[in-house]
Design a protein around this motif. Structure first.
Motif, PDB file in Angstrom:
ATOM      1  N   LEU A  36       0.958  -1.315   0.022  1.00  0.00           N
ATOM      2  CA  LEU A  36      -0.107   0.116   0.138  1.00  0.00           C
ATOM      3  C   LEU A  36       0.833   1.317   0.044  1.00  0.00           C
ATOM      4  N   PRO A  37       1.871   1.600   1.020  1.00  0.00           N
ATOM      5  CA  PRO A  37       2.755   2.689   0.775  1.00  0.00           C
ATOM      6  C   PRO A  37       3.344   3.041  -0.585  1.00  0.00           C
ATOM      7  N   ASN A  38       3.930   1.834  -1.514  1.00  0.00           N
ATOM      8  CA  ASN A  38       4.360   1.651  -2.734  1.00  0.00           C
ATOM      9  C   ASN A  38       3.090   2.631  -3.538  1.00  0.00           C
ATOM     10  N   LEU A  39       2.026   1.891  -3.641  1.00  0.00           N
ATOM     11  CA  LEU A  39       0.793   2.441  -4.295  1.00  0.00           C
ATOM     12  C   LEU A  39       0.653   3.978  -4.074  1.00  0.00           C
ATOM     13  N   PHE A  79      -1.288   7.310   7.582  1.00  0.00           N
ATOM     14  CA  PHE A  79      -2.210   6.475   8.320  1.00  0.00           C
ATOM     15  C   PHE A  79      -1.656   5.147   8.134  1.00  0.00           C
ATOM     16  N   ILE A  80      -1.272   4.739   6.968  1.00  0.00           N
ATOM     17  CA  ILE A  80      -0.813   3.177   6.810  1.00  0.00           C
ATOM     18  C   ILE A  80       0.491   2.864   7.252  1.00  0.00           C
ATOM     19  N   GLU A  85       3.464   0.280  11.601  1.00  0.00           N
ATOM     20  CA  GLU A  85       4.319   0.487  12.934  1.00  0.00           C
ATOM     21  C   GLU A  85       3.621  -0.375  13.999  1.00  0.00           C
ATOM     22  N   VAL A  86       2.331  -0.315  14.031  1.00  0.00           N
ATOM     23  CA  VAL A  86       1.599  -1.037  15.279  1.00  0.00           C
ATOM     24  C   VAL A  86       1.603  -2.531  14.993  1.00  0.00           C
ATOM     25  N   GLY A  87       1.656  -2.826  13.642  1.00  0.00           N
ATOM     26  CA  GLY A  87       1.973  -4.299  13.449  1.00  0.00           C
ATOM     27  C   GLY A  87       3.097  -5.125  13.738  1.00  0.00           C
ATOM     28  N   ARG A  88       4.171  -4.105  13.436  1.00  0.00           N
ATOM     29  CA  ARG A  88       5.570  -4.454  13.597  1.00  0.00           C
ATOM     30  C   ARG A  88       5.919  -4.454  15.145  1.00  0.00           C
TER      31      ARG A  88
END
Length: 258
Positions: A36-39, A79-80, A85-88
């Motif tokens: 998503l960040p790349n898109l 936001f993404i 970061e939460v997931g990591r």
């Protein structure tokens, strides 16, 4: 040939359910951390190229719309990134270590003070702090988020706080564990705000993406503790973090011997 009941896997098999959950989480982590960040970066670049290349042929309203598209993509990107970061952090496996709660709070206060745009907080420890066996990174992040929660509540809409928020940290060691209280003298939170405090999407829009208290509670529950917020008798708010006795270090063992 039909499989026998001994060969089949029950839908409620705990190991199988955990493996499926881990695969799903890894998929989400890849999506929000990379794809998503790349898109979104590509979307922002395309909008800027259109604005530059076709700017002379576009009317003012269309150019404004392109700027809005680019700005919206940047907000979604932020936001993404916060969600990734939460997931990591939540997936990180970190062994516990003997930590001085005083050192943890000092480092967390310094980080929170750096993240706040102006000097809006000062903190005090009411008595010597115990030693706890906790994951170092998780423990520091929990108190960073608690300090930021207090500091940001003290910033009025004008952006100029009248005085720094005072934060007091205290700890009570018992045979059952340790209770750490982070109490501030900021504006009293209403009942609705207290109920929504751990909602990951409840932060005001002007603060940008923030999963602070949601993340803090996830980390605390990861070491077997609890995190709650409650109003103080006077104006202010109190965060209560519990650490079970199995993760309490030398100070707790001394208390048990006494």
């Amino acid at each position: 040939m039909e499989p026998s009941s001994a060969d089949s896997v029950r839908p409620d098999d705990a190991a199988r359910a955990l493996a499926r959950a881990e695969r799903l989480l890894a998929c989400y982590q890849q999506a929000v951390g990379h794809e998503l960040p790349n898109l979104l970066v590509a979307l922002q670049g395309t909008a800027r190229m259109l604005e530059q290349d076709a700017g002379d042929r576009l009317d003012a309203e269309t150019r404004t719309d392109l700027v809005r598209v680019s700005d919206l993509a940047a907000r979604v990107h932020d936001f993404i990134a916060a969600l990734a970061e939460v997931g990591r952090i939540c997936r990180r496996v970190e062994p516990p270590a003997e930590l001085s709660l005083e050192d943890v709070c000092r480092e967390a206060a310094a980080e929170a003070g750096w993240l706040c745009p102006r000097p809006v907080m000062r903190y005090d420890m009411l008595q010597p702090m115990p030693t706890l066996a906790l994951p170092p990174g998780a423990a520091r992040r929990v108190f960073v988020e608690l300090f930021l929660h207090a500091a940001r509540r003290g910033i009025p809409e004008s952006g100029s706080p009248e005085k720094p928020i005072r934060i007091e940290v205290s700890a009570l060691v018992t045979p059952d564990g340790t209770e750490v209280r982070v109490e501030d003298d900021g504006p009293a939170p209403g009942s609705l705000r207290l109920r929504q405090a751990f909602d990951p999407f409840a932060a005001p829009p002007d603060q940008g993406p923030s999963f602070g208290l949601f993340l803090a509670r996830q980390l605390v529950e990861g070491w077997g503790g609890t995190l709650c917020l409650e109003p103080t008798p006077s104006e202010g708010c109190r965060a209560v973090v519990t650490v079970p006795s199995r993760t309490t270090g030398a100070a707790s063992r001394d208390a048990e011997r006494r």
